[in-house]
Scaffold this motif. Structure first.
Motif, short mmCIF file in Angstrom:
data_model
loop_
_atom_site.label_atom_id
_atom_site.label_comp_id
_atom_site.label_asym_id
_atom_site.label_seq_id
_atom_site.Cartn_x
_atom_site.Cartn_y
_atom_site.Cartn_z
N TYR A 1 -7.36 -7.48 -9.95
CA TYR A 1 -8.19 -7.55 -8.76
C TYR A 1 -9.12 -6.34 -8.70
O TYR A 1 -10.31 -6.47 -8.36
CB TYR A 1 -7.30 -7.58 -7.51
N SER A 2 -8.58 -5.15 -9.03
CA SER A 2 -9.40 -3.94 -9.02
C SER A 2 -10.55 -4.03 -10.02
O SER A 2 -11.69 -3.67 -9.70
CB SER A 2 -8.51 -2.74 -9.36
N LYS B 1 -10.21 1.28 -6.08
CA LYS B 1 -9.55 2.53 -6.48
C LYS B 1 -8.11 2.57 -5.97
O LYS B 1 -7.18 2.93 -6.70
CB LYS B 1 -10.34 3.71 -5.94
N HIS B 2 -7.92 2.18 -4.72
CA HIS B 2 -6.58 2.25 -4.14
C HIS B 2 -5.69 1.12 -4.64
O HIS B 2 -4.47 1.27 -4.69
CB HIS B 2 -6.67 2.24 -2.62
N MET B 3 -6.29 0.00 -5.01
CA MET B 3 -5.50 -1.05 -5.65
C MET B 3 -5.01 -0.60 -7.02
O MET B 3 -3.89 -0.92 -7.43
CB MET B 3 -6.31 -2.34 -5.76
N GLN B 4 -5.87 0.13 -7.72
CA GLN B 4 -5.46 0.69 -9.00
C GLN B 4 -4.29 1.67 -8.80
O GLN B 4 -3.31 1.68 -9.57
CB GLN B 4 -6.64 1.41 -9.65
N ARG B 5 -4.40 2.46 -7.75
CA ARG B 5 -3.32 3.41 -7.45
C ARG B 5 -2.04 2.67 -7.07
O ARG B 5 -0.94 3.06 -7.45
CB ARG B 5 -3.75 4.32 -6.30
N GLU B 6 -2.18 1.58 -6.31
CA GLU B 6 -1.03 0.76 -5.94
C GLU B 6 -0.35 0.20 -7.19
O GLU B 6 0.88 0.16 -7.29
CB GLU B 6 -1.48 -0.38 -5.02
#
Length: 531
Positions: A340-341, A373-378
């Motif tokens: 998704y990211s 970016k935060h989905m990648q971090r998730e």
């Protein structure tokens, strides 16, 4: 499993219509409905495993009907009666059904006693423990006349052996894998092959037939991809650590050499073949002291333990399977966050080109990038959690499963190898003693009397040896029973660590989304602002 061609009571459709979502029943809703039926947790698990062996996330109507039929059977032991529920689907609807006792009555007939497949406590003690067990959980009976077994040092300074795959395979034609076995406590690092582990397992089985011996992962001929090698590595790690944690096996000379001998083990064992005599033959034992440590209720406790172990193995196999599925789903979720990211970043690049003259659109695109970016971090947090769970709670569940399996195999070995000729020896001694008394003083039978006396001495020595061996076998079984029982403490640690890890990762994920919340609330949401 379905009920094709069977006319079902109306309540089946009523309950289904109240809890179904888009034609399927979610598993949590199904579980709440089952809990409301009054059947035991063991029966619920068996019903779900029969009707939905794959444990999918939701259930169709055919499987749902089978579940309700099995619930009714569990409640009343009848062929497809109407099940009873005290379950509210929502504030306005309640399932209406005849008011039957959910456990014992069958339409006004005499109540049918209901057997339970659970492992109930016996006078406050679980199977495997004597009914006179102390309140502090000790296996030793109250008011006993036996000497307590000293277990104080069994779990002190527990060693951890690290097993890793060597980077390069060896062999000219058939490549084999080497494993690096590292012990920090012994300051040793050695290379071992899978065949070396297998040899150790066979040697220990000969030297310690009446100890709970761990098992190795099975042999495999053919393809060996990275997933297979990693699974085998974890199996080898569980095996050698189970050996090194055992209070007797960890001090064995062969185990010590396996962990410390720097040369190739195959060459060492040819030059120094170990004794294959069983533990009783290799060591000197104080039989009277051993006798004083064996409780008179040992056989009864072993019988109860056998029941508990058989049920425990089945449950732990299922727990491991479910935990593996949970970890795979978590890994799939982490992968989807990455996908998704990537797609959202690609969309942001496209939007930058087509909306370069709209300030609000640029802010939306900036929001895309922040979300990506935060989905990648998730995804990173989830992958770390996957690794932690796979190496932590899952391996610990398998470790306890392996312990139960090893105890069951110990009992099988006792039945196979623990036999004796004590009764036949006693009969032969009695017969020969009678003959000696009859022949003594009879002229011409002096040689026969001497031969019988020699046989008597030999048989009495053999009888004493076999009686001592039987006592030692009982002592070993008692020690292994206590060892298995005390492992319950590690089950507590297992869940304590698991909950702490889940809390840590949940906090990291919550912090990640909290940070993103502030960024997405900066994105424009008023249509008039977009010019």
């Amino acid at each position: 499993m379905t009920l094709d061609g069977v006319r079902l009571p109306e309540i089946y459709d009523t309950v289904y219509s109240q809890i179904q979502r888009y034609g399927r029943v979610p598993l949590p809703s199904m579980h709440r409905t089952l809990e409301s039926s009054g059947v035991t947790a063991t029966d619920i698990e068996k019903i779900m495993r029969i009707a939905v062996p794959n444990m999918t996330a939701d259930i169709g109507k055919p499987e749902f009907s089978v579940i309700l039929a099995l619930v009714a059977c569990a409640q009343n032991r009848m062929a497809l009666p109407e099940p009873t529920f005290n379950y509210t689907a929502n504030a306005n609807h309640r399932v209406q059904s005849p008011k039957l006792d959910p456990l014992n009555t069958t339409n006004g007939e005499t109540p049918i006693p209901r057997e339970s497949n659970t492992s109930p406590k016996v006078n406050g003690a679980y199977p495997g423990m004597d009914s006179t067990t102390r309140d502090n959980g000790s296996l030793e009976p109250k008011n006993r006349t036996v000497k307590p077994l000293d277990t104080q040092n069994w779990f002190q300074k527990v060693e951890e052996i690290k097993v890793t795959i060597a980077p390069e395979r060896e062999g000219f034609i058939f490549k084999h894998v080497n494993y690096i076995v590292e012990s920090q406590k012994r300051s040793s690092i050695v290379l071992r092959r899978f065949s070396d582990f297998w040899w150790l397992m066979e040697i220990l089985a000969r030297r310690y037939p009446f100890r709970a011996l761990p098992n190795l992962p099975p042999k495999k001929v053919g393809g060996r991809d990275s997933a297979f090698l990693e699974k085998r590595r974890k199996g080898l790690s569980r095996y050698i650590n189970a050996v090194i944690r055992h209070p007797v096996l960890r001090n064995d000379d062969v185990v010590v050499k396996f962990l410390t001998e720097p040369s190739e083990l195959a060459a060492w064992r040819k030059q120094h073949p170990p004794s294959l005599d069983e533990e009783y033959r290799r060591k000197q034992h104080n039989i009277e002291e051993i006798r004083s440590m064996i409780p008179p209720t040992l056989e009864e406790q072993l019988r109860k333990a056998r029941q508990r172990v058989d049920a425990g193995i089945e449950h732990y196999v299922n727990l491991c399977f479910i935990m593996e599925r949970m970890i795979r789903r978590m890994h799939g979720q982490a992968t989807d966050f990455v996908r998704y990211s990537i797609t959202l970043n690609s969309l942001a690049e496209t939007e930058h080109r087509y909306h370069s003259d709209c300030e609000q659109c640029q802010q939306v695109v900036q929001g895309y990038e922040n979300v990506a970016k935060h989905m990648q971090r998730e995804s990173t947090i989830l992958e770390n959690q996957v690794s932690s769970s796979a190496d932590g709670v899952l391996e610990n569940l398998k470790r306890f499963r392996d312990l139960l399996v090893s105890f069951r195999e110990l009992e099988e070995r006792q039945d196979k190898l623990g036999g004796s000729q004590i009764e036949s020896l006693k009969k032969r001694i009695a017969t020969n003693r009678t003959k000696v008394n009859q022949h003594k003083g009879v002229p011409g039978l002096e040689a026969e009397v001497a031969r019988l006396e020699d046989c008597l001495r030999s048989d009495e020595v053999e009888l004493h040896d076999q009686e001592c061996r039987q006592l030692y076998i009982q002592f070993c079984m008692w020690c292994e029973l206590i060892y298995m029982h005390k492992q319950q403490a590690f089950v507590s640690s297992l869940y304590r660590n698991y909950v702490q890890e889940m809390m840590q990762y949940a906090k990291k994920r919550a912090d990640n989304w909290k940070e993103l919340e502030g960024l997405v609330f900066q994105m424009p949401v008023e249509p008039p602002l977009f010019n």
